[in-house]
Scaffold this motif. Structure first.
Motif, PDB file in Angstrom:
ATOM      1  N   GLN A  24       0.834  -1.203   0.000  1.00 23.73           N
ATOM      2  CA  GLN A  24       0.000   0.000   0.000  1.00 23.73           C
ATOM      3  C   GLN A  24       0.872   1.258   0.000  1.00 23.73           C
ATOM      4  OE1 GLN A  24      -2.752   0.127   3.239  1.00 23.73           O
ATOM      5  NE2 GLN A  24      -3.625   2.091   2.657  1.00 23.73           N
ATOM      6  N   ARG A  25       1.922   1.238   0.819  1.00 26.59           N
ATOM      7  CA  ARG A  25       2.809   2.405   0.874  1.00 26.59           C
ATOM      8  C   ARG A  25       3.500   2.631  -0.462  1.00 26.59           C
ATOM      9  NH1 ARG A  25       8.122   2.392   2.688  1.00 26.59           N
ATOM     10  NH2 ARG A  25       7.828   0.422   3.801  1.00 26.59           N
TER      11      ARG A  25
ATOM     12  N   GLU B 215       1.054   4.135  -2.954  1.00 30.08           N
ATOM     13  CA  GLU B 215       0.763   5.547  -2.670  1.00 30.08           C
ATOM     14  C   GLU B 215       1.960   6.443  -3.003  1.00 30.08           C
ATOM     15  OE1 GLU B 215      -2.302   4.674   1.067  1.00 30.08           O
ATOM     16  OE2 GLU B 215      -0.248   5.329   1.440  1.00 30.08           O
ATOM     17  N   ARG B 216       3.159   6.001  -2.636  1.00 27.82           N
ATOM     18  CA  ARG B 216       4.337   6.852  -2.880  1.00 27.82           C
ATOM     19  C   ARG B 216       4.616   6.993  -4.373  1.00 27.82           C
ATOM     20  NH1 ARG B 216       6.955  10.241  -3.932  1.00 27.82           N
ATOM     21  NH2 ARG B 216       9.055  10.858  -3.267  1.00 27.82           N
TER      22      ARG B 216
ATOM     23  N   TRP C 288       0.216  13.408   2.289  1.00 24.42           N
ATOM     24  CA  TRP C 288       0.411  11.960   2.518  1.00 24.42           C
ATOM     25  C   TRP C 288       1.285  11.716   3.750  1.00 24.42           C
ATOM     26  CZ3 TRP C 288       4.944   8.766   1.221  1.00 24.42           C
ATOM     27  CH2 TRP C 288       4.696   7.401   1.351  1.00 24.42           C
TER      28      TRP C 288
ATOM     29  N   ARG D  93       6.542   6.264  12.157  1.00 27.77           N
ATOM     30  CA  ARG D  93       5.754   6.294  10.926  1.00 27.77           C
ATOM     31  C   ARG D  93       6.504   7.002   9.802  1.00 27.77           C
ATOM     32  NH1 ARG D  93       2.483   9.931   8.590  1.00 27.77           N
ATOM     33  NH2 ARG D  93       2.708  11.405  10.313  1.00 27.77           N
TER      34      ARG D  93
ATOM     35  N   LEU E 149       8.191   6.144   6.014  1.00 32.80           N
ATOM     36  CA  LEU E 149       7.710   6.777   4.787  1.00 32.80           C
ATOM     37  C   LEU E 149       8.788   7.567   4.056  1.00 32.80           C
ATOM     38  CD1 LEU E 149       4.211   8.138   5.952  1.00 32.80           C
ATOM     39  CD2 LEU E 149       4.706   6.056   4.674  1.00 32.80           C
TER      40      LEU E 149
END
Length: 540
Positions: A41-42, A45-46, A107, A153, A157
Motif C-alpha cells: 500500500q505504501r 501511494e508513494r 500523505w 511512521r 515513509l
C-alpha cells in the motif's frame, strides 16, 4: 507534478508482492502478511506522488542536535521571513520547490502550520536542493508516546533517512536495536550524521568515526555513510548537504527505499516460506492419481462385489429361460437357488451392498482421500501440506453418502429379458413337445399294434417305432446341446453386463470424486504454485 517512473524490476516485483498478499491469507503469519500489505500500500501511494521531490528525514534521539542540524541545513533560524524554529514535538518540513509537493506533504500528514518553503531565498545558494522535502522528526526516544509513533511512521515513509547521532550516545542501544539492525540493505538510503563534532578533538573524532563504522557493519550496514557534522561550527554541513543534494538530483531515493524495503521483506518471506523445491510440487492432480483415487473409492464402496453379485444374479435368472426344461423342472423339487443366494430382489441387493458400505467403509474412503493428499503434498511447507489435506477432506464427510446415492441409481435392471432368451425358450418347448409326441407315438405303437383306425395305422406300425425312438433320442440330444450352448452365451452375457455395470459405477465414482475431492485439492495446488511463483518473481 509528475508521477514517479519505476524500473521494470520494481514494478514486476510489486506485482509479485500483490499476488503474495492475495494468496497469503491463512498461509502466512498474520503479522508478516499485514506488514507485506502495508508495504504494498505504501509503495502504491508513494509511486503515485511527486517523483520530483525527495523526502529526507532527520531522525535521532533526544539531545542529538537533530533540530539544530535541521536549522543549519534549512537556514530557518536566519530566515528573513521570521519563521520560528521547529520543535521536536511535531514534525516540521522545509520544502525546496513547493510546486507539486502539497499532495506528498498531505500523505506524510505534515500539518500546514509546520510546513515551510524557502524556495525563493534558498534557491539562490542551494539550487542543488530543489526538490528536497526535509523533515525534522520528533525524538524517537521521547517519553511522549505520540511523538514516538509519529517518528516511527515517518522513518518508514521517508525516501532517505539521516540518523543524527551525538558523540555521547552514538551507540545508544535503543537506536541500534530498534532501527539500525533493521537497515541491512538500506545503505543507499541511509546516512549517519555524527553530530556535535565540535566537542571532539580531531583524533577523537577520527577514532569515533572508525568505531561507528565498525559498529554499523557489525549490525549489517555493509557500506555505512558517516558524515561528521556540527551545527555550531558548521563543520560537515556542506558535506551532508552534498550527500542529500546528490540523492535529490538523482530522483531515485524513493525507488531505492522501496527496493530496500522490498528486499528485506523478501528475506523475511523466504525465511517463513522457503522456496526450495516448492515449485516442483504438482499444480494439478495427474491422471494416475485420479485413477488411483477412483480405484480406492471403488473398493471402498464395493464396486467389485456389486459386479460379482450382478453377474451371479444374471446367470441364475437366465436359467429360467434358457435352461433345458427337464433339469429345471427337476430343480423345482429342490430349494430355490435364488433364495439360497438371497438374490430375489436385485435392486435391493445392490442397494444393500452400497448402503451397507457407508458406515463400514467410511474409513476406507477417508484413507483413499488421505493417501491422495499425502502424495500430492509431499515436500511442501507444513502450512501448505495441512491446507492440501484440509482441501481434500473438505467434503469427505459427505462423500460416502454421495457415492451411495449416485451408485444406487445404476442398479441393474435384471428383470429385463433379452429377446434371444424368449426365442430359445420357444425352441426348447418345441423340442419338449416333439419328445412328448414321440413318447405318445411309441406308447400307442407298443400298446395297440394293428388295432388303430385306418387313418391312424401309421401310429401302430411297429416298423416305424425304431425311427420314433431315434427321433426322441435326437430331440433330447438337441435340447441338451442347445441348453449347454445357451449357458455359454449366458455366461458371456453376464460377464459383459458385469463389465458394463462396473464401468458405469466407476465412471460415476470418478465423477463424484472429481467434484468432491479433486477439484478442492486442485484449487489448493494451483494456489500453492501461484504463491511460490510470486515469491520467485519477487526475488527476481
Amino acid at each position: 507534478m509528475t508521477t514517479m517512473t519505476t524500473r521494470p524490476g520494481l514494478a514486476a516485483r510489486l506485482t509479485a508482492l500483490t499476488k503474495v498478499v492475495e494468496l497469503g491469507p491463512g498461509r502466512l503469519d498474520r503479522k508478516l502478511l499485514n506488514e507485506t500489505n502495508a508495504l504494498l500500500q505504501r509503495a502504491g501511494e508513494r509511486l503515485k506522488l511527486s517523483s520530483e521531490h525527495t523526502v529526507v528525514a532527520l531522525a535521532g534521539g533526544t539531545g542529538s542536535g537533530k533540530s539544530s542540524l535541521f536549522n543549519a541545513i534549512s537556514g530557518l533560524e536566519l530566515s528573513p521571513t521570521g519563521v520560528r524554529r521547529p520543535t521536536t514535538a511535531r514534525t516540521h518540513a522545509c520544502v525546496w520547490g513547493l510546486e507539486g509537493a502539497a499532495p506528498l506533504l498531505d500523505w506524510l500528514q505534515i500539518q500546514w502550520r509546520h510546513r515551510f518553503s524557502r524556495a525563493s531565498a534558498l534557491d539562490k545558494g542551494d539550487s542543488q536542493l530543489h526538490g528536497l522535502i526535509l523533515l525534522d522528526l520528533p525524538d524517537h526516544d521521547s517519553i511522549r508516546a505520540l511523538t514516538d509513533t509519529e517518528a516511527d511512521r515517518l522513518i518508514g515513509l521517508a525516501d532517505l533517512v539521516v540518523w543524527v547521532l551525538d558523540p555521547q550516545k552514538y551507540a545508544d542501544a535503543s537506536t541500534h536495536r530498534r532501527y539500525v539492525t533493521e537497515l541491512a540493505g538500506h545503505d543507499a538510503v541511509t546516512v549517519f550524521a555524527l553530530n556535535q563534532a565540535d566537542r571532539l578533538t580531531t583524533e577523537e573524532l577520527a577514532e569515533l568515526v572508525i568505531d561507528l563504522n565498525d559498529l554499523l557493519r557489525r549490525e549489517g550496514v555493509e557500506h555505512p555513510s558517516v558524515v561528521p557534522t556540527s551545527s555550531v561550527s558548521g563543520r560537515g554541513i556542506e558535506s551532508l548537504k552534498s550527500v542529500i543534494a546528490t540523492a535529490v538530483a538523482r530522483r531515485r531515493a524513493a525507488i531505492q527505499k522501496l527496493e530496500a524495503d522490498l528486499h528485506r521483506l523478501e528475506q523475511r518471506l523466504a525465511e517463513a516460506m522457503p522456496l526450495g523445491e516448492s515449485l516442483t510440487a504438482p499444480s494439478s492432480v495427474d491422471e494416475a492419481r485420479r485413477m488411483g483415487l477412483t480405484d480406492a473409492l471403488c473398493d471402498a464402496v464395493g464396486v467389485p462385489a456389486v459386479g460379482e453379485a450382478m453377474e451371479n444374479v444374471y446367470a441364475e435368472r437366465s436359467s429360467q429361460w434358457v435352461g433345458w426344461p427337464y433339469p429345471r423342472w427337476f430343480d423345482k423339487f429342490r430349494s430355490d437357488p435364488l433364495k439360497s443366494l438371497r438374490l430375489e430382489d436385485v435392486g435391493d441387493e445392490i442397494r444393500g451392498i452400497t448402503a451397507g458400505s457407508v458406515s463400514a467403509q467410511s474409513a476406507e474412503v477417508a484413507n483413499a482421500v488421505h493417501a491422495l493428499a499425502d502424495g500430492l503434498s509431499m515436500g511442501m511447507h507444513p502450512v501448505w501440506r495441512t491446507a492440501v489435506h484440509q482441501a481434500a477432506r473438505s467434503r469427505a464427510g459427505q462423500l460416502p453418502q454421495a457415492l451411495t446415492e449416485d451408485l444406487t441409481e445404476v442398479a441393474p435392471q435384471l428383470d429385463r429379458v433379452p429377446g434371444w432368451w424368449r426365442l430359445l425358450k420357444v425352441w426348447q418347448y418345441f423340442l419338449v413337445a416333439a419328445f412328448l409326441a414321440g413318447a405318445a407315438w411309441l406308447a400307442v405303437g407298443l400298446i395297440m399294434p394293428g388295432r388303430l383306425p385306418a387313418g391312424l395305422e401309421l401310429l401302430g406300425d411297429s416298423a416305424a417305432l425304431p425311427w420314433v425312438g431315434l427321433m426322441m433320442a435326437s430331440v433330447l440330444g438337441l435340447g441338451a446341446l442347445s441348453g449347454i450352448a445357451s449357458r455359454n452365451f449366458v455366461e458371456l452375457g453376464a460377464s459383459k453386463e458385469r463389465e458394463r455395470l462396473e464401468r458405469e459405477m466407476r465412471r460415476r465414482v470418478a465423477a463424484v470424486s472429481a467434484t468432491m475431492v479433486v477439484e478442492p485439492v486442485e484449487r489448493e495446488l494451483t494456489r500453492h504454485h501461484a504463491f511460490y511463483t510470486a515469491l520467485r518473481d519477487l526475488s527476481g
